[in-house]
Design an enzyme around this catalytic site. Structure first.
Site, PDB file in Angstrom:
ATOM      1  N   LYS A 150       0.826  -1.219   0.000  1.00 43.62           N
ATOM      2  CA  LYS A 150       0.000   0.000   0.000  1.00 43.62           C
ATOM      3  C   LYS A 150       0.855   1.263   0.000  1.00 43.62           C
ATOM      4  O   LYS A 150       0.539   2.232  -0.695  1.00 43.62           O
ATOM      5  CB  LYS A 150      -0.936   0.003   1.210  1.00 43.62           C
ATOM      6  CG  LYS A 150      -1.887  -1.192   1.268  1.00 43.62           C
ATOM      7  CD  LYS A 150      -2.746  -1.322   0.021  1.00 43.62           C
ATOM      8  CE  LYS A 150      -2.806  -2.765  -0.432  1.00 43.62           C
ATOM      9  NZ  LYS A 150      -3.302  -2.976  -1.781  1.00 43.62           N
ATOM     10  N   ARG A 199      -6.596  -8.494 -10.791  1.00 42.49           N
ATOM     11  CA  ARG A 199      -7.250  -9.747 -11.168  1.00 42.49           C
ATOM     12  C   ARG A 199      -8.576  -9.438 -11.843  1.00 42.49           C
ATOM     13  O   ARG A 199      -9.027  -8.296 -11.860  1.00 42.49           O
ATOM     14  CB  ARG A 199      -7.540 -10.564  -9.906  1.00 42.49           C
ATOM     15  CG  ARG A 199      -8.412  -9.774  -8.932  1.00 42.49           C
ATOM     16  CD  ARG A 199      -9.027 -10.605  -7.837  1.00 42.49           C
ATOM     17  NE  ARG A 199     -10.076  -9.871  -7.162  1.00 42.49           N
ATOM     18  CZ  ARG A 199      -9.888  -9.072  -6.117  1.00 42.49           C
ATOM     19  NH1 ARG A 199      -8.678  -8.924  -5.606  1.00 42.49           N
ATOM     20  NH2 ARG A 199     -10.917  -8.429  -5.588  1.00 42.49           N
TER      21      ARG A 199
END
Ligand code: MV4
Length: 509
Positions: A124, A300
């Protein structure tokens, strides 16, 4: 890395997943006339993917760590059976950069982004730094992990409360702490660090300004191996229960063409900054002032991809396979604008009357809705066993209509046609949402569902048992007579008794 310019023939693809997403990928392979194989765990041996694939291979017992997560065994299987590529679906190995590298090393195409792009978006702090450098707006906050509680306090004073502590290695809902005042910082800081250590083996945390009741709006991106990267528009995903999405739609009820263009451009910049290719999703928080901020990138195919497919007319899984074999994205991917409105509801094997407890069992009877504008992506069939070992998602019901109101009407109609017996599902929650004024008006935010459930505002109507038919009929009669006597207008369209009676009439015959 996808070798730019080089085409790679895919004759057989191994699907390293289960349930509805394995079915979705197998369907695309069938249409492309590519041979398919699937792995399955012991309890999944009679599952729908096993029935639909050309070949199926046992991969281990129920626990994912001993079956669907066996990276080395899955790559080895691909080699042994002559599969040229692996499609990971979502979950399991889909965002595991090491798995993608392992595939590449074995000469097997990973149908997904380059391992380097996955790794860059996995951290992150790293991804926030990259995004800032690429001119993508990020939530105001720290650029580094916090070194101490004192530093956290100084920083929080600087950006102002409320703030959120987040795990550097995080994602999803783990290692998050909302801090409203200085007095709460110490314990939240300690809790965030220990939860981050327990969840990710990395106790670094950083700080962000907390946005109050924003929306979760995400952009679908798609890239080929030749440097073309496009936005396919947004999905509104604000309706979540404890970080689990339950309803998604496209377009967002609040997106204007201008906001869509600006978010799309930011998402493409985000993806380009990490050398992205294949399908991916850039998540943003959209605040009530209409400003958007990068949250994270999901590297994804996502559960909710069907809403984008229904408003764009594109086949995202087919596109994933085509770009993975080196084909360029054609002109049909340029300047894509949504047409009409799509809404997806996730049918989970969870009991909404018992705080969404898992509801395993046998699907005794099953009748899917169909007709105009209805799509079902199911991982189960009548007679199937639903176990507690995996994600409880049974199926997704996605509807399309010319506008949001039309889509809502079709959703209501489709839910009324749907019959599932033997297990409890989240269907009653969707029926309650359809009766909720805020949902109907598209007034959504990320806290809304948890807030309404806690406040008892969404009371899923209990399904009437067959034995109640007489009572229902009598009650309906009574209500109608009372209405006639009072000389009032006919019962409202959404009258529960009438709906219950209609549903009874639609029961198994
Ligand atoms: C936030 C936020 C408000 N402000 N960050 C939750 C999951 C994780 N990926 C990020 N999350 C949030 N981050 C700031 N600065 C609110 C959430 C959040 C949330 C985000 C997306 C979807 C649902 C959510 C539910 C609760 C909190």
């Amino acid at each position: 890395m996808p070798s730019a310019g080089r085409e790679r023939d895919l004759r057989k693809v191994l699907v390293a997943n289960r349930g509805e997403i394995a079915v979705r990928v197998l369907r695309a392979l069938r249409e492309l006339e590519i041979a398919s194989a699937v792995v399955y765990s012991e309890p999944d041996r009679r599952g729908l993917p096993v029935v639909l694939a050309d070949e199926a291979y046992p991969i281990g017992p129920a626990p994912s760590s001993e079956s669907y997560l066996r990276a080395e065994a899955i790559v080895e299987l691909a080699r042994r059976i002559g599969a040229d590529a692996i499609h990971p679906g979502y979950g399991f190995l889909a965002e595991n950069a090491e798995f993608a590298s392992r595939c590449a090393a074995a000469g097997v195409v990973f149908i997904g982004p380059p391992a380097e792009a996955m790794a860059a978006m996995g951290s992150k702090i790293e991804s926030r730094r990259l995004m800032r450098a690429a001119g993508v707006p990020v939530v105001p906050g720290g650029e580094e992990a916090l070194a101490s509680l004192e530093e956290a306090a100084a920083f929080a004073d600087e950006i102002g409360y409320p703030v959120m502590l987040k795990a550097a290695a995080g994602g999803g809902g783990k290692g998050l702490r909302l801090v409203r005042t200085t007095g709460d910082l110490r314990s939240a800081y300690r809790a965030a660090r220990s939860e981050a250590r327990a969840s990710f083996g990395d106790d670094r945390v950083y700080i962000e300004k907390y946005l109050e009741r924003p929306r979760h709006v995400e952009i679908q991106v798609l890239g080929d191996a030749h440097g073309k990267l496009v936005s396919l528009g947004e999905r509104e995903c604000s309706l979540q229960r404890r970080h689990q999405k339950v309803v998604e739609e496209a377009p967002s009820p609040v997106a204007t063409p201008e906001l869509r263009r600006r978010m799309g451009e930011a998402a493409v910049r985000a993806a380009a900054a990490v050398g992205y290719a294949n399908a991916g999703t850039v998540e943003f928080l959209l605040d009530r002032a209409g400003e958007f901020y990068f949250l994270e990138m999901n590297t994804r195919l996502q559960v909710e991809h069907p809403v984008t497919e229904l408003v764009t007319g594109l086949d995202l899984v087919r596109a994933q396979i085509e770009v993975a074999r080196g084909r360029p994205l054609g002109p049909e991917f340029d300047g894509v604008e949504p047409r009409g409105h799509a809404i997806e509801v996730r049918l989970y094997a969870e009991d909404p009357y018992r705080n969404f407890a898992p509801s395993p069992g046998t699907v005794r009877r099953l009748r899917w809705p169909d007709g105009p504008g209805v799509r079902v992506d199911a991982g189960v069939y009548e007679g199937a066993e639903v176990t507690i070992h995996y994600d409880p998602l049974l199926a997704k019901l996605t509807v399309w209509g010319r506008d949001r109101e039309h889509a809502l009407e079709r959703l209501e109609r489709a839910l009324a046609e749907l019959r599932i017996e033997g297990i409890r599902t989240t269907v009653p929650l969707f029926q309650a949402l359809l009766d909720d004024a805020d949902f109907r008006a598209g007034r959504l935010d990320i806290e809304m569902l948890d807030r309404k459930l806690a406040a008892g505002e969404l009371r899923p109507e209990r399904p009437a048992e067959l034995a109640d038919l007489g009572v229902l009929a009598a009650a309906l009669e009574h209500v109608e007579k009372a209405a006639r006597v009072a000389g009032s207008s006919p019962p409202a369209r959404r009258d529960h008794w009438r709906q219950a009676a209609r549903r009874e009439a639609l029961r198994w015959s």
